[in-house]
Design a protein around this motif. Structure first.
Motif, PDB file in Angstrom:
ATOM      1  N   ILE A 156       0.839  -1.205   0.000  1.00  0.00           N
ATOM      2  CA  ILE A 156       0.000   0.000   0.000  1.00  0.00           C
ATOM      3  C   ILE A 156       0.870   1.249   0.000  1.00  0.00           C
ATOM      4  CG2 ILE A 156      -1.812   1.266   1.211  1.00  0.00           C
ATOM      5  CD1 ILE A 156      -2.667  -1.393   2.480  1.00  0.00           C
ATOM      6  N   SER A 157       1.865   1.291   0.900  1.00  0.00           N
ATOM      7  CA  SER A 157       2.727   2.467   0.985  1.00  0.00           C
ATOM      8  C   SER A 157       3.573   2.636  -0.273  1.00  0.00           C
ATOM      9  CB  SER A 157       3.643   2.355   2.212  1.00  0.00           C
ATOM     10  OG  SER A 157       2.906   2.329   3.403  1.00  0.00           O
ATOM     11  N   PHE A 158       4.099   1.523  -0.791  1.00  0.00           N
ATOM     12  CA  PHE A 158       5.001   1.618  -1.945  1.00  0.00           C
ATOM     13  C   PHE A 158       4.281   2.174  -3.172  1.00  0.00           C
ATOM     14  CE2 PHE A 158       6.930  -0.214  -5.797  1.00  0.00           C
ATOM     15  CZ  PHE A 158       8.204   0.328  -5.684  1.00  0.00           C
ATOM     16  N   PHE A 159       3.050   1.749  -3.411  1.00  0.00           N
ATOM     17  CA  PHE A 159       2.323   2.181  -4.604  1.00  0.00           C
ATOM     18  C   PHE A 159       1.462   3.417  -4.359  1.00  0.00           C
ATOM     19  CE2 PHE A 159       3.168  -2.310  -5.662  1.00  0.00           C
ATOM     20  CZ  PHE A 159       3.765  -2.130  -6.900  1.00  0.00           C
ATOM     21  N   ALA A 160       1.556   4.026  -3.180  1.00  0.00           N
ATOM     22  CA  ALA A 160       0.766   5.216  -2.874  1.00  0.00           C
ATOM     23  C   ALA A 160       1.115   6.354  -3.833  1.00  0.00           C
ATOM     24  CB  ALA A 160       1.008   5.654  -1.434  1.00  0.00           C
ATOM     25  N   ASP A 161       0.066   7.036  -4.337  1.00  0.00           N
ATOM     26  CA  ASP A 161       0.295   8.175  -5.238  1.00  0.00           C
ATOM     27  C   ASP A 161      -0.244   9.471  -4.654  1.00  0.00           C
ATOM     28  OD1 ASP A 161      -2.372   7.626  -5.383  1.00  0.00           O
ATOM     29  OD2 ASP A 161      -2.474   7.446  -7.572  1.00  0.00           O
ATOM     30  N   SER A 162      -0.548   9.449  -3.362  1.00  0.00           N
ATOM     31  CA  SER A 162      -0.997  10.657  -2.685  1.00  0.00           C
ATOM     32  C   SER A 162      -0.671  10.517  -1.197  1.00  0.00           C
ATOM     33  CB  SER A 162      -2.501  10.870  -2.865  1.00  0.00           C
ATOM     34  OG  SER A 162      -3.226   9.863  -2.175  1.00  0.00           O
ATOM     35  N   LEU A 163      -0.666  11.655  -0.509  1.00  0.00           N
ATOM     36  CA  LEU A 163      -0.422  11.606   0.940  1.00  0.00           C
ATOM     37  C   LEU A 163      -1.519  10.822   1.652  1.00  0.00           C
ATOM     38  CD1 LEU A 163       0.843  15.230   1.746  1.00  0.00           C
ATOM     39  CD2 LEU A 163       2.173  13.116   1.732  1.00  0.00           C
ATOM     40  N   THR A 219      18.310   7.668   2.683  1.00  0.00           N
ATOM     41  CA  THR A 219      17.770   8.982   2.341  1.00  0.00           C
ATOM     42  C   THR A 219      18.884   9.983   2.032  1.00  0.00           C
ATOM     43  OG1 THR A 219      17.556   9.451   4.716  1.00  0.00           O
ATOM     44  CG2 THR A 219      15.586   8.706   3.556  1.00  0.00           C
ATOM     45  N   TYR A 220      20.032   9.812   2.685  1.00  0.00           N
ATOM     46  CA  TYR A 220      21.171  10.669   2.336  1.00  0.00           C
ATOM     47  C   TYR A 220      21.612  10.394   0.893  1.00  0.00           C
ATOM     48  CZ  TYR A 220      25.981  12.367   2.075  1.00  0.00           C
ATOM     49  OH  TYR A 220      27.134  12.976   1.687  1.00  0.00           O
ATOM     50  N   TRP A 231      11.796   8.733  -2.751  1.00  0.00           N
ATOM     51  CA  TRP A 231      11.099   8.168  -1.592  1.00  0.00           C
ATOM     52  C   TRP A 231      10.575   6.760  -1.816  1.00  0.00           C
ATOM     53  CZ3 TRP A 231       8.881  12.105  -4.550  1.00  0.00           C
ATOM     54  CH2 TRP A 231       7.663  11.841  -5.173  1.00  0.00           C
ATOM     55  N   ARG A 232      10.403   6.332  -3.080  1.00  0.00           N
ATOM     56  CA  ARG A 232       9.890   4.968  -3.304  1.00  0.00           C
ATOM     57  C   ARG A 232      10.958   3.898  -3.040  1.00  0.00           C
ATOM     58  NH1 ARG A 232       4.808   5.399  -4.846  1.00  0.00           N
ATOM     59  NH2 ARG A 232       4.190   7.061  -6.310  1.00  0.00           N
ATOM     60  N   VAL A 233      12.205   4.180  -3.353  1.00  0.00           N
ATOM     61  CA  VAL A 233      13.261   3.201  -3.063  1.00  0.00           C
ATOM     62  C   VAL A 233      13.374   2.940  -1.561  1.00  0.00           C
ATOM     63  CG1 VAL A 233      15.747   2.744  -3.146  1.00  0.00           C
ATOM     64  CG2 VAL A 233      14.564   3.585  -5.183  1.00  0.00           C
ATOM     65  N   PRO A 234      13.420   3.985  -0.718  1.00  0.00           N
ATOM     66  CA  PRO A 234      13.438   3.708   0.721  1.00  0.00           C
ATOM     67  C   PRO A 234      12.223   2.915   1.192  1.00  0.00           C
ATOM     68  CG  PRO A 234      14.106   5.966   0.321  1.00  0.00           C
ATOM     69  CD  PRO A 234      13.638   5.423  -0.997  1.00  0.00           C
ATOM     70  N   LEU A 235      11.040   3.193   0.617  1.00  0.00           N
ATOM     71  CA  LEU A 235       9.851   2.419   0.993  1.00  0.00           C
ATOM     72  C   LEU A 235      10.001   0.944   0.608  1.00  0.00           C
ATOM     73  CD1 LEU A 235       6.970   4.901   0.024  1.00  0.00           C
ATOM     74  CD2 LEU A 235       7.430   3.990   2.310  1.00  0.00           C
ATOM     75  N   ALA A 236      10.584   0.707  -0.575  1.00  0.00           N
ATOM     76  CA  ALA A 236      10.746  -0.675  -1.047  1.00  0.00           C
ATOM     77  C   ALA A 236      11.715  -1.469  -0.180  1.00  0.00           C
ATOM     78  CB  ALA A 236      11.232  -0.669  -2.504  1.00  0.00           C
TER      79      ALA A 236
END
Length: 537
Positions: A156-163, A219-220, A231-236
């Motif tokens: 859910i978080s990885f494919f999220a396209d809105s806040l 993130t650095y 932000w998607r790579v860190p989520l993955a």
């Protein structure tokens, strides 16, 4: 050391008799059997006499499984630090934020709070589910189910396209976090010997730091990117943890305390044998010690329920657990959770703020390792009180630095103080809180108690997250380092409550802790009160 009364029987016969359960899997009342009592006395005396290094050598697998279970906390830590860093990522802020004159793109305070709070709201549900599920299924299977759920909710978080969708994803991820944080300290405290209880439960804070290090490094590395992968790579990367941990925990033994509580003594004996390099006789003594404590608690309370946490002397234990857990939010810890954003508000450039966040996380890891030695040298109460007093002083100094005329020197001073405050927390308050929590509750109510205690943590944290975001955000109060005055005040309240109510539990077996609470011994007399090995109440 007392002599075990076994001379009249061959060892094999002695072991068989000790393993004799009734048809329901329960063993006879150990308090009426002098030979079993002798084993229980011997087992408890061995634990008291064992030093930290000796315990580690004799129980290496117990340490491994305690650390494995504690490592599940990395996933909550990862997400908490990740959300804190998202609001500082330029690409994320430009995609979902608003433009503020003089500060650039910024995520509005309400969305910052929602990102931080949604996972905690889900975890709040998870900790209340943890107790009943664990009492029924055990620590292993509850954690395995949580890891499966974690794998699913990351999508859910990885494919999220809105806040909005991201907030929903975080809420669903929070449910397994609650199961992890409720079970990990309880399991770790139950499978290791007395001498290792402090160090092994303190690894929970180390797991928290490991999550922070990974997030800070990723993130650095990605903060310069201007696309969605920032932000998607860190989520993955969240998917790195659940499957390997699931396989390891499938191989882990169940807590012998949980097995004994459910009348499965033979399985408990096998778990004890898997946890250490012990002879069958010594494993037998450990089992007798466990059964004696469980029998004492069963006679006093019967089957566990949530209501039992708020009755008699268990109410006092529940209050201490809740105060210690909730207190983690009031001694400057939220500065560490939003370190990158704090450093930006203290005047650092975005790139340097991410570098400082990585340094901060690495120093936290070092402080966690140092806490192992502190738990060996000093008592739980001593570490908590001195750690809190130190942070109160530092937080007030932070507020003063932010109140004078701002220069480059004061900006760096605020950043350094933020790092030192996080370091002190990571070496004292953070790890010792988990040790206190795992030792305070009765064995019978431990799964329920750690869940309710963590719920108190979230009840305190959710509004404090909003307050923290409001204090730091340019669209809010924009206090920067002046937040030190507020956190210093709340930390002072924590110090006073701990001085009044926190007992010293170091070097105490679970049986001794039960007796001390049942006798209503004042907190400041726990350390000096003598409990004989023969006493049951």
């Amino acid at each position: 050391m007392p002599t075990v009364l076994t001379e009249s029987k061959p060892e094999a016969q002695h072991i068989d008799e000790h393993q004799a359960d009734d048809k329901n899997g329960h063993r006879p009342d150990i308090r009426g059997d002098q030979e079993l009592l002798a084993d229980a006395f011997q087992g408890e005396n061995r634990e008291h006499e064992m030093g930290m290094w000796e315990a580690f050598k004799e129980y290496p697998m117990a340490c491994l499984w305690a650390f494995t279970m504690s490592f599940t906390i990395v996933m909550e830590s990862f997400d908490m630090f990740l959300n804190g860093n998202f609001v500082a990522l330029p690409a994320f802020a430009e995609k979902y934020g608003v433009y503020v004159e003089g500060s650039g793109y910024t995520i509005p305070t309400r969305w910052q709070s929602a990102l931080f709070q949604s996972g905690q709201c889900g975890a709040f549900v998870g900790v209340f589910l943890a107790g009943p599920i664990t009492n029924r299924l055990g620590y292993r299977w509850t954690t395995i189910l949580a890891l499966i759920l974690m794998n699913a909710t990351i999508f859910i978080s990885f494919f999220a396209d809105s806040l909005t969708v991201l907030v929903i994803g975080q809420a669903f991820e929070g449910v397994p976090w609650g199961l992890f944080i409720a079970n990990s300290p309880a399991y770790a405290s139950e499978i290791v010997p007395l001498a290792l209880r402090g160090a092994c439960t303190a690894t929970l804070q180390m797991s928290w730091s490991i999550g922070g290090i990974i997030v800070a490094a990723v993130t650095y590395a990605y903060n310069q990117r201007s696309d969605q992968w920032a932000w998607r790579v860190p989520l993955a990367l969240q998917w790195l943890f659940p499957t390997p941990l699931l396989i390891l925990i499938l191989l882990a033994p169940e807590s012998p305390w949980w097995l004994v509580r459910h009348g499965r003594s033979k399985e408990a004996l096998r778990s004890i044998e898997r946890l250490g390099r012990k002879s069958k006789q010594n494993s037998h003594e450990a089992l007798a010690m466990i059964e004696r404590t469980v029998e004492i608690e069963t006679q006093m309370g019967g089957s566990p329920s949530l209501l039992d946490l708020f009755k008699g002397t268990d109410l006092r234990r529940t209050i201490i657990t809740c105060l210690i857990y909730a207190g983690q939010n009031f001694a400057g810890n939220l500065i560490a959770n939003q370190a990158t954003f704090f450093f930006e508000q203290a005047g650092m450039s975005t790139n340097f703020a991410f570098q400082l966040s990585l340094i901060n996380s690495c120093l936290g890891f070092i402080a966690n390792a140092g806490s192992w030695f502190l738990t060996a040298w000093f008592g739980r109460r001593t570490i908590y009180l001195y750690g809190t007093a130190t942070n109160i002083t530092l937080l007030i100094i932070l507020g003063v630095c932010a109140s004078v005329e701002q220069t480059k020197a004061t900006n760096y001073a605020q950043a350094c103080l933020g790092i030192i405050i996080s370091f002190v927390f990571a070496g004292t308050l953070g790890p010792i809180s988990y040790t206190i929590i795992s030792e305070t509750s009765s064995v019978r109510l431990r799964a329920l108690s750690t869940g309710v205690g963590r719920a108190a943590y979230y009840v305190a944290e959710i509004p404090m997250i909003y307050l923290s975001s409001q204090m730091l955000n340019p669209t809010g109060w924009n206090l920067a380092g002046k937040c030190g005055y507020i956190w210093g005040g709340t930390a002072t309240v924590c110090f006073i409550l701990a001085w009044l109510f926190l007992p010293e539990l170091k070097h105490r077996s679970f049986r001794e802790i039960d007796i001390l609470f049942n006798r209503r011994v004042p907190a400041r007399k726990f350390k000096s009160t003598v409990i004989q090995v023969q006493e049951n109440e």
